[in-house]
Design a protein around this motif. Sequence first.
Motif, mmCIF file in Angstrom:
data_model
loop_
_atom_site.group_PDB
_atom_site.id
_atom_site.type_symbol
_atom_site.label_atom_id
_atom_site.label_comp_id
_atom_site.label_asym_id
_atom_site.label_seq_id
_atom_site.Cartn_x
_atom_site.Cartn_y
_atom_site.Cartn_z
ATOM 1 N N HIS A 145 74.270 54.532 36.706
ATOM 2 C CA HIS A 145 72.714 54.571 36.715
ATOM 3 C C HIS A 145 72.586 55.033 35.461
ATOM 4 O O HIS A 145 73.248 55.872 34.745
ATOM 5 N N ALA A 146 71.332 54.613 34.816
ATOM 6 C CA ALA A 146 70.838 55.153 33.736
ATOM 7 C C ALA A 146 69.822 56.198 33.729
ATOM 8 O O ALA A 146 69.230 56.160 34.533
ATOM 9 N N PRO A 147 69.523 57.382 32.638
ATOM 10 C CA PRO A 147 68.625 58.043 32.940
ATOM 11 C C PRO A 147 67.267 57.583 32.387
ATOM 12 O O PRO A 147 67.006 56.572 31.948
ATOM 13 N N CYS A 148 66.145 57.757 33.361
ATOM 14 C CA CYS A 148 64.886 57.348 32.974
ATOM 15 C C CYS A 148 64.278 58.217 31.723
ATOM 16 O O CYS A 148 63.542 59.227 32.017
ATOM 17 N N GLY A 149 64.389 57.562 30.715
ATOM 18 C CA GLY A 149 64.129 58.308 29.304
ATOM 19 C C GLY A 149 65.155 59.043 28.725
ATOM 20 O O GLY A 149 66.422 58.980 29.001
ATOM 21 N N GLY A 150 64.925 59.759 27.486
ATOM 22 C CA GLY A 150 65.926 60.656 26.759
ATOM 23 C C GLY A 150 65.917 59.887 25.242
ATOM 24 O O GLY A 150 66.453 60.302 24.564
ATOM 25 N N GLY A 151 65.300 58.667 25.287
ATOM 26 C CA GLY A 151 65.153 58.214 24.041
ATOM 27 C C GLY A 151 66.484 57.648 23.026
ATOM 28 O O GLY A 151 66.745 57.618 21.853
ATOM 29 N N VAL A 152 67.612 57.730 23.834
ATOM 30 C CA VAL A 152 69.091 57.309 23.345
ATOM 31 C C VAL A 152 69.488 55.890 23.890
ATOM 32 O O VAL A 152 69.411 55.745 24.930
ATOM 33 N N PRO A 153 69.836 54.928 23.215
ATOM 34 C CA PRO A 153 70.687 53.704 23.394
ATOM 35 C C PRO A 153 71.728 54.146 24.727
ATOM 36 O O PRO A 153 72.431 54.927 24.423
ATOM 37 N N VAL A 154 71.653 53.453 25.896
ATOM 38 C CA VAL A 154 72.699 53.768 26.900
ATOM 39 C C VAL A 154 73.627 52.763 26.889
ATOM 40 O O VAL A 154 73.383 51.346 27.134
ATOM 41 N N ALA A 155 75.007 53.165 26.969
ATOM 42 C CA ALA A 155 76.087 52.212 27.331
ATOM 43 C C ALA A 155 76.438 52.477 28.785
ATOM 44 O O ALA A 155 76.897 53.475 29.289
ATOM 45 N N LEU A 156 75.912 51.580 29.583
ATOM 46 C CA LEU A 156 76.024 51.886 31.176
ATOM 47 C C LEU A 156 77.020 51.397 31.657
ATOM 48 O O LEU A 156 77.718 50.122 31.500
ATOM 49 N N MET A 157 77.934 52.082 32.131
ATOM 50 C CA MET A 157 79.277 51.844 32.875
ATOM 51 C C MET A 157 79.049 51.412 34.244
ATOM 52 O O MET A 157 78.672 52.331 35.171
ATOM 53 N N VAL A 158 79.312 49.988 34.533
ATOM 54 C CA VAL A 158 79.369 49.574 36.050
ATOM 55 C C VAL A 158 80.657 49.103 36.218
ATOM 56 O O VAL A 158 81.288 48.093 35.644
ATOM 57 N N PRO A 159 81.265 49.970 37.441
ATOM 58 C CA PRO A 159 82.717 49.648 37.445
ATOM 59 C C PRO A 159 82.986 48.388 38.354
ATOM 60 O O PRO A 159 84.024 47.666 38.379
ATOM 61 N N ASP A 160 81.932 47.986 39.230
ATOM 62 C CA ASP A 160 82.198 46.805 40.083
ATOM 63 C C ASP A 160 80.555 46.432 40.753
ATOM 64 O O ASP A 160 79.794 47.151 40.705
ATOM 65 N N LEU A 161 80.702 45.193 41.229
ATOM 66 C CA LEU A 161 79.354 44.867 41.691
ATOM 67 C C LEU A 161 79.697 44.514 43.512
ATOM 68 O O LEU A 161 79.307 43.547 44.066
ATOM 69 N N SER A 162 80.591 45.482 44.100
ATOM 70 C CA SER A 162 81.026 45.109 45.525
ATOM 71 C C SER A 162 79.727 44.942 46.221
ATOM 72 O O SER A 162 79.697 44.316 47.220
#
Length: 378
Positions: free
Chosen positions: A94-111
């Motif tokens: 999950h990503a933060p809701c705000g913070g003003g920094v581009p997010v690299a979101l790690m999604v380990p799987d879509l089970s």
Amino acid sequence: MRVAFDASSIGSGLGGDETMARALVRALVRGAGPDDEIDLLFAAGVQPDVDRASAHVRATVEPRSSGPRHFLRDLPRWVGGLMPTPEVLVSLTHAPCGGGVPVALMVPDLSFEHLGDAFPRPTRLRLRSIVRRQVRRAAGVLTISEFCRSDLISTYGLGSDVVHHVPLHVDPPEHAPQADELDELRRRLDLADPFVLYVGNLHPRKNLPAAVDAVRGARRRCPALADHRFVVAGATWWGSEAHPGGADDWVRFLGRVSDDDRHLLVHAAEALIYPSRFEGFGLPPLEAMARGTPVVASNATSIPEVCGDAALLVDPDDIDGMADALVRATTDDPVRSSLIAAGHRRARHYSVERTAHGLWEALRAIALEPAPIPAPTR
């Protein structure tokens, strides 16, 4: 380049998620150059295990809060207060809701997309709703296998340049355990007989009942395995799964074990069985390979990609095939020797240097051309 990393899941007891976070933090620090700077957020009570000599690392320790509060308040506050501002934030699932920094979101799987019945309904709906939305809002998406990269692209319609493969790594054992260490483990855990091992949580997608049936079949058809136990090292997930195998006294459930005991168990096992129906990566087979323990695993999702030719791969629904593979892995000396040699080679392929290279390459690409940061919704 300045990178922020939310490592607050370390110490949470969340099994594979925590293991993944530890691996990524170690690789991030290992791969940093002289001009790179890293900000790490840890939960209170966790001793940051980072090599501060190899990079400029700042570690912040804060009390761990609940998931919603963490992503809605604590994580945005932390990253928004960092000075200088990071060029990218690595956040897991999950990503933060705000913070003003581009997010690299790690999604380990879509089970949760493909095996919905294996998740409690509220969890399934939450993951599907939030992850679907956040992968499109992220500056870039990270994942841990080529299988998952393809799955994210096809399931969510993401561009191939948005999703980056960052393989995990397996740490080689520092030393082979001494005989007295293994004897003490067997006494303490009451493991007098030889055993086949499963390592991992008891989530339904792990397909543990099939493993119990396969070990039962191997014991029945091969006299040399008749006295073998099946040892399961892992915690239940959401606290709701019953132990498969009923009252069979040859099946031992140890619950979650320490890292030291896990290392010794994998060394002591005759073979590791890993029958999962869905994995984003699958680290336990590599841990077994690094310790010279033959592996029988399913041929589903990312597992063939990770194991290569160093495991006996079987359809997760083929109980007889799994039982036959166990017999071969434990009693056929040429097969066993071949698996051990191939396993050592395969484990060396998944080094921390490889993870570090993939992670920093992805983060530099994301920071160079990040996706726009949408305005926060009210």
